[in-house]
Design a protein around this motif. Structure first.
Motif, PDB file in Angstrom:
ATOM      1  N   ILE A  26       0.841  -1.201   0.000  1.00 48.09           N
ATOM      2  CA  ILE A  26       0.000   0.000   0.000  1.00 48.09           C
ATOM      3  C   ILE A  26       0.872   1.245   0.000  1.00 48.09           C
ATOM      4  O   ILE A  26       0.588   2.220  -0.696  1.00 48.09           O
ATOM      5  N   THR A  27       1.967   1.220   0.741  1.00 54.09           N
ATOM      6  CA  THR A  27       2.908   2.345   0.745  1.00 54.09           C
ATOM      7  C   THR A  27       3.514   2.538  -0.650  1.00 54.09           C
ATOM      8  O   THR A  27       3.663   3.664  -1.123  1.00 54.09           O
ATOM      9  N   ALA A  28       3.856   1.432  -1.308  1.00 50.73           N
ATOM     10  CA  ALA A  28       4.391   1.514  -2.673  1.00 50.73           C
ATOM     11  C   ALA A  28       3.342   2.072  -3.630  1.00 50.73           C
ATOM     12  O   ALA A  28       3.664   2.875  -4.518  1.00 50.73           O
ATOM     13  N   LEU A  29       2.096   1.657  -3.472  1.00 46.31           N
ATOM     14  CA  LEU A  29       1.012   2.158  -4.310  1.00 46.31           C
ATOM     15  C   LEU A  29       0.814   3.658  -4.092  1.00 46.31           C
ATOM     16  O   LEU A  29       0.558   4.401  -5.043  1.00 46.31           O
ATOM     17  N   ALA A  30       0.964   4.104  -2.857  1.00 48.44           N
ATOM     18  CA  ALA A  30       0.791   5.521  -2.553  1.00 48.44           C
ATOM     19  C   ALA A  30       1.892   6.385  -3.164  1.00 48.44           C
ATOM     20  O   ALA A  30       1.685   7.574  -3.396  1.00 48.44           O
ATOM     21  N   SER A  31       3.038   5.789  -3.444  1.00 53.61           N
ATOM     22  CA  SER A  31       4.141   6.567  -4.017  1.00 53.61           C
ATOM     23  C   SER A  31       3.997   6.752  -5.531  1.00 53.61           C
ATOM     24  O   SER A  31       4.722   7.556  -6.118  1.00 53.61           O
ATOM     25  N   LEU A  32       3.080   6.035  -6.156  1.00 50.59           N
ATOM     26  CA  LEU A  32       2.846   6.190  -7.590  1.00 50.59           C
ATOM     27  C   LEU A  32       2.164   7.526  -7.882  1.00 50.59           C
ATOM     28  O   LEU A  32       1.450   8.057  -7.038  1.00 50.59           O
ATOM     29  N   PRO A  33       2.350   8.075  -9.075  1.00 46.49           N
ATOM     30  CA  PRO A  33       1.614   9.289  -9.427  1.00 46.49           C
ATOM     31  C   PRO A  33       0.125   8.969  -9.582  1.00 46.49           C
ATOM     32  O   PRO A  33      -0.246   7.861  -9.961  1.00 46.49           O
ATOM     33  N   SER A  34      -0.699   9.963  -9.305  1.00 46.43           N
ATOM     34  CA  SER A  34      -2.144   9.762  -9.395  1.00 46.43           C
ATOM     35  C   SER A  34      -2.576   9.632 -10.853  1.00 46.43           C
ATOM     36  O   SER A  34      -1.814   9.908 -11.779  1.00 46.43           O
ATOM     37  N   ARG A  35      -3.803   9.248 -11.052  1.00 48.78           N
ATOM     38  CA  ARG A  35      -4.344   9.055 -12.402  1.00 48.78           C
ATOM     39  C   ARG A  35      -4.282  10.354 -13.189  1.00 48.78           C
ATOM     40  O   ARG A  35      -3.907  10.377 -14.364  1.00 48.78           O
ATOM     41  N   ASN A  36      -4.650  11.471 -12.539  1.00 51.33           N
ATOM     42  CA  ASN A  36      -4.640  12.755 -13.231  1.00 51.33           C
ATOM     43  C   ASN A  36      -3.222  13.164 -13.621  1.00 51.33           C
ATOM     44  O   ASN A  36      -3.012  13.735 -14.700  1.00 51.33           O
TER      45      ASN A  36
END
Length: 174
Positions: free
Chosen positions: A122-132
């Motif tokens: 989840i922490t790794a997912l949070a570090s990704l850029p958002s869809r926008n």
């Protein structure tokens, strides 16, 4: 204060409706959290389009039964708050950012349809850029060749005008 049967059914229906359109669920332990901090988190979640709620685990287990998130039922232990949303990065980002500033708010797990996620994932997912952000980068990449072509085509008449100006200036000087 306990809920009567009709209130419990309403909560299960509400959570099931959110889960039906969800792409991610993040669970976090919220033991000992001050009310003011939870109000701030709810406001941030609402602004990001994330459904955030503290619900009894038994009611959420009923809501996720027969959904792709059914495998999360085993992880639902303790006082949990649930973040549910259609943008997995937004859900992870909101709760992960809040957890960084509050040691009593601990992400315990989560999942995407058919996949259980650990707190590290989840922490790794949070570090990704958002869809926008990703869409903006894609549009910028697609626009760059066209903009360069326009600048190149515009340079030909501009060069001609500069040459004429230089000839005019040289005649005036002579």
């Amino acid at each position: 204060m306990s809920l009567n049967l009709q209130q419990k059914q309403a909560v299960v229906a509400e959570v099931a409706k959110e889960v039906a359109g969800a792409k991610a669920i993040v669970m976090a332990e919220n033991r000992g959290m001050p009310v003011a901090a939870m109000i701030q988190l709810r406001a941030k979640a609402r602004a990001s389009g994330v459904y955030f709620r503290v619900v009894k685990n038994t009611l959420v287990r009923r809501a996720v039964a027969d959904t792709p998130f059914a495998s999360l039922a085993d992880k639902m232990v303790g006082p949990l708050a649930y973040g549910i949303g259609t943008d997995p990065v937004a859900v992870a980002k909101v709760l992960n950012d809040f957890a960084k500033g509050n040691e009593k708010f601990v992400i315990t797990g989560g999942g995407m349809p058919g996949h259980v996620m650990s707190p590290k994932e989840i922490t790794a997912l949070a570090s990704l850029p958002s869809r926008n952000e990703l869409i903006a980068k894609l549009l910028g990449t697609m626009q760059a060749p066209v903009a360069k072509l326009v600048r190149t085509m515009n340079e030909v008449p501009a060069k001609f005008v500069r040459a004429l100006a230089a000839v005019r200036d040289s005649k005036q000087a002579a």
